[in-house]
Motif scaffolding. Structure first.
Motif, PDB file in Angstrom:
ATOM      1  N   THR B 105      52.085  66.958  56.560  1.00  7.82           N
ATOM      2  CA  THR B 105      51.819  67.986  57.546  1.00  7.82           C
ATOM      3  C   THR B 105      52.271  67.486  58.908  1.00  7.82           C
ATOM      4  O   THR B 105      51.847  66.430  59.366  1.00  7.82           O
ATOM      5  N   LEU B 106      53.195  68.227  59.505  1.00  2.00           N
ATOM      6  CA  LEU B 106      53.740  67.848  60.805  1.00  2.00           C
ATOM      7  C   LEU B 106      53.622  69.053  61.716  1.00  2.00           C
ATOM      8  O   LEU B 106      54.020  70.160  61.345  1.00  2.00           O
ATOM      9  N   PHE B 107      53.076  68.884  62.922  1.00  3.97           N
ATOM     10  CA  PHE B 107      52.929  69.990  63.880  1.00  3.97           C
ATOM     11  C   PHE B 107      52.283  71.209  63.231  1.00  3.97           C
ATOM     12  O   PHE B 107      52.693  72.347  63.421  1.00  3.97           O
ATOM     13  N   GLY B 108      51.304  70.944  62.379  1.00  4.47           N
ATOM     14  CA  GLY B 108      50.591  72.066  61.789  1.00  4.47           C
ATOM     15  C   GLY B 108      51.356  72.823  60.727  1.00  4.47           C
ATOM     16  O   GLY B 108      50.941  73.882  60.294  1.00  4.47           O
ATOM     17  N   ARG B 109      52.522  72.305  60.346  1.00  4.32           N
ATOM     18  CA  ARG B 109      53.269  72.965  59.273  1.00  4.32           C
ATOM     19  C   ARG B 109      53.274  72.052  58.071  1.00  4.32           C
ATOM     20  O   ARG B 109      53.485  70.856  58.206  1.00  4.32           O
ATOM     21  N   GLU B 110      53.054  72.594  56.923  1.00  3.94           N
ATOM     22  CA  GLU B 110      53.152  71.755  55.738  1.00  3.94           C
ATOM     23  C   GLU B 110      54.623  71.666  55.329  1.00  3.94           C
ATOM     24  O   GLU B 110      55.274  72.675  55.082  1.00  3.94           O
ATOM     25  N   ILE B 111      55.148  70.436  55.320  1.00  8.37           N
ATOM     26  CA  ILE B 111      56.557  70.272  54.992  1.00  8.37           C
ATOM     27  C   ILE B 111      56.664  69.611  53.640  1.00  8.37           C
ATOM     28  O   ILE B 111      56.241  68.468  53.460  1.00  8.37           O
ATOM     29  N   PRO B 112      57.221  70.300  52.651  1.00 11.73           N
ATOM     30  CA  PRO B 112      57.408  69.644  51.360  1.00 11.73           C
ATOM     31  C   PRO B 112      58.503  68.588  51.485  1.00 11.73           C
ATOM     32  O   PRO B 112      59.524  68.818  52.126  1.00 11.73           O
ATOM     33  N   MET B 113      58.263  67.424  50.906  1.00 13.15           N
ATOM     34  CA  MET B 113      59.236  66.343  51.042  1.00 13.15           C
ATOM     35  C   MET B 113      60.317  66.462  49.980  1.00 13.15           C
ATOM     36  O   MET B 113      60.552  65.551  49.191  1.00 13.15           O
ATOM     37  N   VAL B 114      60.961  67.592  49.959  1.00 12.50           N
ATOM     38  CA  VAL B 114      62.065  67.831  49.052  1.00 12.50           C
ATOM     39  C   VAL B 114      62.897  68.897  49.734  1.00 12.50           C
ATOM     40  O   VAL B 114      62.361  69.764  50.420  1.00 12.50           O
ATOM     41  N   VAL B 115      64.211  68.768  49.615  1.00 13.88           N
ATOM     42  CA  VAL B 115      65.044  69.729  50.351  1.00 13.88           C
ATOM     43  C   VAL B 115      64.765  71.134  49.875  1.00 13.88           C
ATOM     44  O   VAL B 115      64.603  72.062  50.656  1.00 13.88           O
ATOM     45  N   CYS B 116      64.669  71.305  48.574  1.00 11.29           N
ATOM     46  CA  CYS B 116      64.520  72.647  48.048  1.00 11.29           C
ATOM     47  C   CYS B 116      63.837  72.527  46.705  1.00 11.29           C
ATOM     48  O   CYS B 116      64.423  72.010  45.758  1.00 11.29           O
ATOM     49  N   ASP B 117      62.582  72.946  46.634  1.00 11.61           N
ATOM     50  CA  ASP B 117      61.839  72.792  45.388  1.00 11.61           C
ATOM     51  C   ASP B 117      62.167  73.956  44.469  1.00 11.61           C
ATOM     52  O   ASP B 117      61.397  74.892  44.322  1.00 11.61           O
ATOM     53  N   LEU B 118      63.333  73.894  43.850  1.00 12.61           N
ATOM     54  CA  LEU B 118      63.720  74.943  42.910  1.00 12.61           C
ATOM     55  C   LEU B 118      62.758  74.918  41.734  1.00 12.61           C
ATOM     56  O   LEU B 118      62.364  73.849  41.278  1.00 12.61           O
ATOM     57  N   ASN B 119      62.414  76.103  41.232  1.00 15.28           N
ATOM     58  CA  ASN B 119      61.534  76.066  40.065  1.00 15.28           C
ATOM     59  C   ASN B 119      62.324  75.802  38.795  1.00 15.28           C
ATOM     60  O   ASN B 119      61.774  75.729  37.717  1.00 15.28           O
ATOM     61  N   ILE B 120      63.646  75.639  38.926  1.00 15.78           N
ATOM     62  CA  ILE B 120      64.427  75.203  37.765  1.00 15.78           C
ATOM     63  C   ILE B 120      65.127  73.895  38.112  1.00 15.78           C
ATOM     64  O   ILE B 120      66.259  73.658  37.702  1.00 15.78           O
ATOM     65  N   GLY B 121      64.418  73.055  38.871  1.00 16.77           N
ATOM     66  CA  GLY B 121      65.043  71.842  39.392  1.00 16.77           C
ATOM     67  C   GLY B 121      65.722  71.016  38.323  1.00 16.77           C
ATOM     68  O   GLY B 121      66.836  70.520  38.506  1.00 16.77           O
ATOM     69  N   LEU B 122      65.048  70.881  37.175  1.00 12.94           N
ATOM     70  CA  LEU B 122      65.601  70.052  36.110  1.00 12.94           C
ATOM     71  C   LEU B 122      66.927  70.609  35.623  1.00 12.94           C
ATOM     72  O   LEU B 122      67.907  69.882  35.451  1.00 12.94           O
ATOM     73  N   LEU B 123      66.960  71.931  35.472  1.00 11.92           N
ATOM     74  CA  LEU B 123      68.202  72.545  34.988  1.00 11.92           C
ATOM     75  C   LEU B 123      69.288  72.452  36.045  1.00 11.92           C
ATOM     76  O   LEU B 123      70.469  72.335  35.730  1.00 11.92           O
ATOM     77  N   TYR B 124      68.869  72.502  37.303  1.00  9.99           N
ATOM     78  CA  TYR B 124      69.832  72.362  38.401  1.00  9.99           C
ATOM     79  C   TYR B 124      70.534  71.010  38.316  1.00  9.99           C
ATOM     80  O   TYR B 124      71.761  70.917  38.449  1.00  9.99           O
ATOM     81  N   ILE B 125      69.746  69.970  38.054  1.00  8.68           N
ATOM     82  CA  ILE B 125      70.357  68.643  37.929  1.00  8.68           C
ATOM     83  C   ILE B 125      71.334  68.606  36.767  1.00  8.68           C
ATOM     84  O   ILE B 125      72.436  68.068  36.856  1.00  8.68           O
ATOM     85  N   PHE B 126      70.936  69.272  35.672  1.00  5.41           N
ATOM     86  CA  PHE B 126      71.844  69.321  34.527  1.00  5.41           C
ATOM     87  C   PHE B 126      73.129  70.042  34.874  1.00  5.41           C
ATOM     88  O   PHE B 126      74.223  69.610  34.499  1.00  5.41           O
ATOM     89  N   GLY B 127      72.979  71.157  35.590  1.00  2.83           N
ATOM     90  CA  GLY B 127      74.164  71.909  35.981  1.00  2.83           C
ATOM     91  C   GLY B 127      75.100  71.047  36.800  1.00  2.83           C
ATOM     92  O   GLY B 127      76.311  71.037  36.584  1.00  2.83           O
ATOM     93  N   LEU B 128      74.524  70.282  37.729  1.00 10.15           N
ATOM     94  CA  LEU B 128      75.370  69.444  38.573  1.00 10.15           C
ATOM     95  C   LEU B 128      76.031  68.346  37.762  1.00 10.15           C
ATOM     96  O   LEU B 128      77.181  67.993  38.000  1.00 10.15           O
ATOM     97  N   SER B 129      75.282  67.802  36.797  1.00 11.66           N
ATOM     98  CA  SER B 129      75.912  66.730  36.020  1.00 11.66           C
ATOM     99  C   SER B 129      77.043  67.309  35.188  1.00 11.66           C
ATOM    100  O   SER B 129      78.032  66.629  34.920  1.00 11.66           O
ATOM    101  N   SER B 130      76.928  68.584  34.807  1.00 11.60           N
ATOM    102  CA  SER B 130      78.071  69.155  34.078  1.00 11.60           C
ATOM    103  C   SER B 130      79.216  69.431  35.036  1.00 11.60           C
ATOM    104  O   SER B 130      80.376  69.446  34.643  1.00 11.60           O
ATOM    105  N   LEU B 131      78.908  69.615  36.308  1.00  6.63           N
ATOM    106  CA  LEU B 131      79.983  69.765  37.296  1.00  6.63           C
ATOM    107  C   LEU B 131      80.695  68.426  37.492  1.00  6.63           C
ATOM    108  O   LEU B 131      81.914  68.372  37.667  1.00  6.63           O
ATOM    109  N   ALA B 132      79.907  67.346  37.410  1.00  3.02           N
ATOM    110  CA  ALA B 132      80.500  66.019  37.617  1.00  3.02           C
ATOM    111  C   ALA B 132      81.513  65.701  36.531  1.00  3.02           C
ATOM    112  O   ALA B 132      82.452  64.950  36.755  1.00  3.02           O
ATOM    113  N   VAL B 133      81.314  66.295  35.331  1.00  7.24           N
ATOM    114  CA  VAL B 133      82.284  66.074  34.263  1.00  7.24           C
ATOM    115  C   VAL B 133      83.673  66.482  34.733  1.00  7.24           C
ATOM    116  O   VAL B 133      84.670  65.833  34.428  1.00  7.24           O
ATOM    117  N   TYR B 134      83.722  67.587  35.504  1.00  9.66           N
ATOM    118  CA  TYR B 134      85.033  68.087  35.933  1.00  9.66           C
ATOM    119  C   TYR B 134      85.757  67.082  36.808  1.00  9.66           C
ATOM    120  O   TYR B 134      86.976  66.998  36.767  1.00  9.66           O
TER     121      TYR B 134
END
Ligand code: SF4
Ligand code: SF4
Lengths: 176, 331, 168
Positions: B105-134
């Protein structure tokens, strides 16, 4: 059990490397820490002198013929008493592979390798050593040997006068 | 509008922070890897530049930057040029969803310590790793060299095969967290790290992620003594550097993934959460370096056999088993 | 906002697909197709189906297209002809498409439905999708999986080693 053997074989190396991680490395930290090479180490090449201080080399070209990379060159000259010497003598250390074949070829023990291995230079031309750079005062590995006490033209003794030397052959006496 | 602006600024600040930390970590992991490998082989490793070799990464970068950026004749120039960036980019982007601390909590705002808490975060990582194949595949293909092509083909087949085992190994983790969000996965490990709950999944995950990241026991795509350097044979200068840095960013990503999925994320006693997180990431990175110092490379067909005939069935079995166990425990 | 993004993404998708079917070099075609898949995935995300978006990327871009590439590279189908025209001209479309894709994804992340800034009319949580698949559409799922099983068995039959002494 094959599976058990495989698992053990996979995990054992991890144990070994972990052990090595905490051992002292064997590397010698070169510029600070120098190793002493053995006396017969083949590094910088020198031209040695006879025990009496005269040059040993007779410019016979055997070393330059033996050299596999052709990095020795010289010009022969003859003194008034018929004794040959090298007018100039040049070794190109940027090509030398320190094989030591030249020292084996030399009949007078003039050319010898020394354990001085720190001869690198950024300027290639500085690696071309002339006779003045190569000549040293001492006799090198063999402090006794003087070629002319065993053979050759009469520089030390008369021809055939050395104790382990036969006299010159009279070619005419070989006639039937 | 104001809210949007603040969240934009926050995201940018977090991005900058993560970028800085991750790149520094990657640079020093290179050094750490060289030093640790050296010590394992009874050498010192780089120790000349700066105290204990600490400035070595800087020198490496300068060396890479000043080298010629070479494009082979008849290479597909543009693909050749952007492929290395793709690898590094995919690795960097994975960090967007990795939570490295509970919200502050900073200046009265709750800041999640993650850039973007996607609710499909795990799949997002998988998607990116499949991009890395390219990055690997296109880089290898565009080089127009047989070694690169072979490396690319190997990398492609290996990455696609082991991604399956990797995904299946993570199913039990998702089951026990009941969410794809990395934050939720960490939250679910408050008292027990998943390592203890799903040990088999952990082993499968570690093996397949090694293959995914093309690190040493499974580095056939760049097997030096067979195909020179595989897909990056023809690369030089900073483009090779991008592949190289991408590989080490990837090591940090793997560390973060392992930490989040199996080692309980930021949870830990005494120390602040961020410190725990970084420690765990470094520990996992050490594990990988250790494996590199200890294991030989198997043959390519052995790798494929192991992946398809051992790892994937085992992972499937593990999914069924842990599903049954969690059902039995819950009811 | 969402509507505008939708149309932009739609345009990117169409443009990428158009580029894909007009390329002579199969590898270039695959690259455009992948760009198209990313646009499609973003579209799904925008419509509130993040799971479908993720599968789109993982399965289509990450697995199927990669296998396409594998075959192309394996058979050496891509001609290495001397390219016509300067490089930047040939790749300008891709650069433009990727840049606009990036901008779109940034905008989408900024107003992420999960962050609760602007909840679209419809949001499909992964759990809901799973439940729907395995209860309401269980029959369809089973049928599809049977088809896949047949395909696997077929592949196995085709790929099995011939018995000794038998010709093709
Ligand atoms: S050591 Fe070998 S290479 Fe060097 S000068 Fe003598 S013969 Fe030539
Ligand atoms: S150094 Fe020895 S081999 Fe070489 S020319 Fe002189 S005497 Fe002959």
């Amino acid at each position: 059990m094959n599976l058990w053997r495989d698992i053990k074989g996979t995990l054992q190396p991890f144990w070994v490397t972990l052990g090595y991680l905490f051992k002292k490395p064997v590397t010698i930290q070169y510029p600070e820490e120098k190793r002493t090479p053995p006396p017969r180490y083949r590094a910088r090449i020198v031209l040695t002198c006879n025990p009496d201080g005269s040059e040993r080399c007779v410019a016979c070209q055997l070393c330059s013929a033996a050299c596999p990379v052709n990095c020795i060159s010289m010009q022969a000259a003859e003194a008034a008493d018929g004794r040959r010497y090298a007018a100039w003598f040049r070794i190109n250390f940027s090509r030398c592979i320190f094989c030591g074949l030249c020292t084996e070829a030399c009949p007078t023990m003039a050319i010898q390798t020394t354990p001085d291995y720190e001869i690198c230079n950024r300027d290639v031309l500085k690696l071309v050593h002339e006779k003045e750079d190569l000549l040293i005062d001492g006799c090198g590995k063999d402090t006794e040997y003087n070629f002319y006490e065993h053979s050759g033209i009469g520089v030390v003794n008369e021809r055939g006068g050395n104790e382990d030397e036969y006299g010159p052959v009279d070619p005419k006496s070989l006639l039937p | 509008m104001n809210d949007l602006l603040i969240s934009l600024v926050l995201i940018l600040v977090k991005l900058g922070l993560i970028l800085g930390v991750v790149l520094t970590m990657a640079a020093y992991l290179v050094l750490a890897e060289r030093k640790i490998l050296g010590r394992m082989q009874l050498r010192y490793g780089p120790n000349r530049i700066g105290p204990g070799g600490m400035m070595q990464p800087l020198c490496d970068v300068i060396k890479l930057l000043t080298k010629e950026d070479f494009v082979p004749d008849r290479a597909d120039k543009w693909i050749f040029l952007f492929a290395p960036g793709l690898t590094a980019l995919a690795a960097l982007l994975s960090f967007a969803v990795v939570p490295f601390s509970p919200p502050v909590t900073l200046f009265g705002r709750e800041i999640p310590m993650v850039v973007c808490d996607l609710n499909i975060g795990l799949l997002y990582i998988f998607g990116l790793s499949s991009l890395a194949v390219y990055g690997v595949v296109l880089g290898g293909w565009a080089s127009n060299s047989k070694y690169s092509l072979l490396g690319a083909l190997r990398g492609l087949a290996q990455l696609v095969s082991y991604e399956l085992a990797l995904g299946l190994a993570l199913v039990p983790v998702v089951m026990s967290a009941k969410s794809f969000s990395l934050n939720a996965i960490v939250m679910a490990q408050a008292d027990w790290p998943n390592l203890l709950r799903h040990p088999l999944a952990f082993i499968i995950f570690m093996i397949s992620i090694t293959a995914e990241s093309k690190r040493t026991p499974f580095d056939m795509p760049e097997a030096e003594n067979e195909i020179v350097a595989g897909y990056h044979t023809e690369y030089s200068g900073m483009r090779f550097g991008l592949f190289f840095v991408g590989e080490y960013i990837n090591l940090v990503v793997i560390g973060a993934m392992t930490t989040v999925f199996f080692l309980g994320g930021w949870h830990g006693p005494f120390l602040p959460p961020v410190v725990w997180f970084i420690l765990k990431v470094l520990f996992v990175a050490f594990l990988f370096i250790w494996a590199r110092g200890s294991m030989p490379r198997p043959r390519y067909d052995q790798l494929m056999h192991f992946g398809w005939k051992v790892l994937i069935p085992l992972a499937l079995l593990n999914v069924v088993l842990s599903g049954a166990i969690s059902l039995a425990v819950n009811s | 906002m969402t509507t505008v993004l939708f149309y932009i993404l739609g345009f990117i998708l169409l443009a990428a697909t158009l580029m894909c079917i007009t390329r002579r070099n199969p590898v270039h075609a695959v690259i455009y197709l992948v760009a198209g898949f990313f646009a499609l995935a973003l579209m799904f995300y925008l419509l509130g189906a993040p799971l479908v978006a993720a599968w789109e990327v993982i399965v289509y871009a990450g697995a199927i297209m990669v296998l396409f590439l594998f075959i192309i590279m394996m058979l050496g189908l891509a001609p290495q002809e001397v390219p016509e025209g300067p490089g930047w001209q040939r790749w300008l479309p891709l650069v433009l498409l990727s840049a606009s894709l990036m901008a779109c994804s940034l905008l989408i992340i900024l107003q992420d439905p999960a962050a609760g800034q602007e909840i679209p009319d419809f949001y499909l949580a992964p759990q809901a999708l799973g439940e729907a698949l395995f209860s309401r559409y269980a029959m369809a799922v089973e049928m599809v999986s049977f088809q896949l099983l047949f395909a696997t068995i077929g592949a196995f039959l085709l790929g099995r080693p011939l018995p000794k002494g038998e010709d093709q």
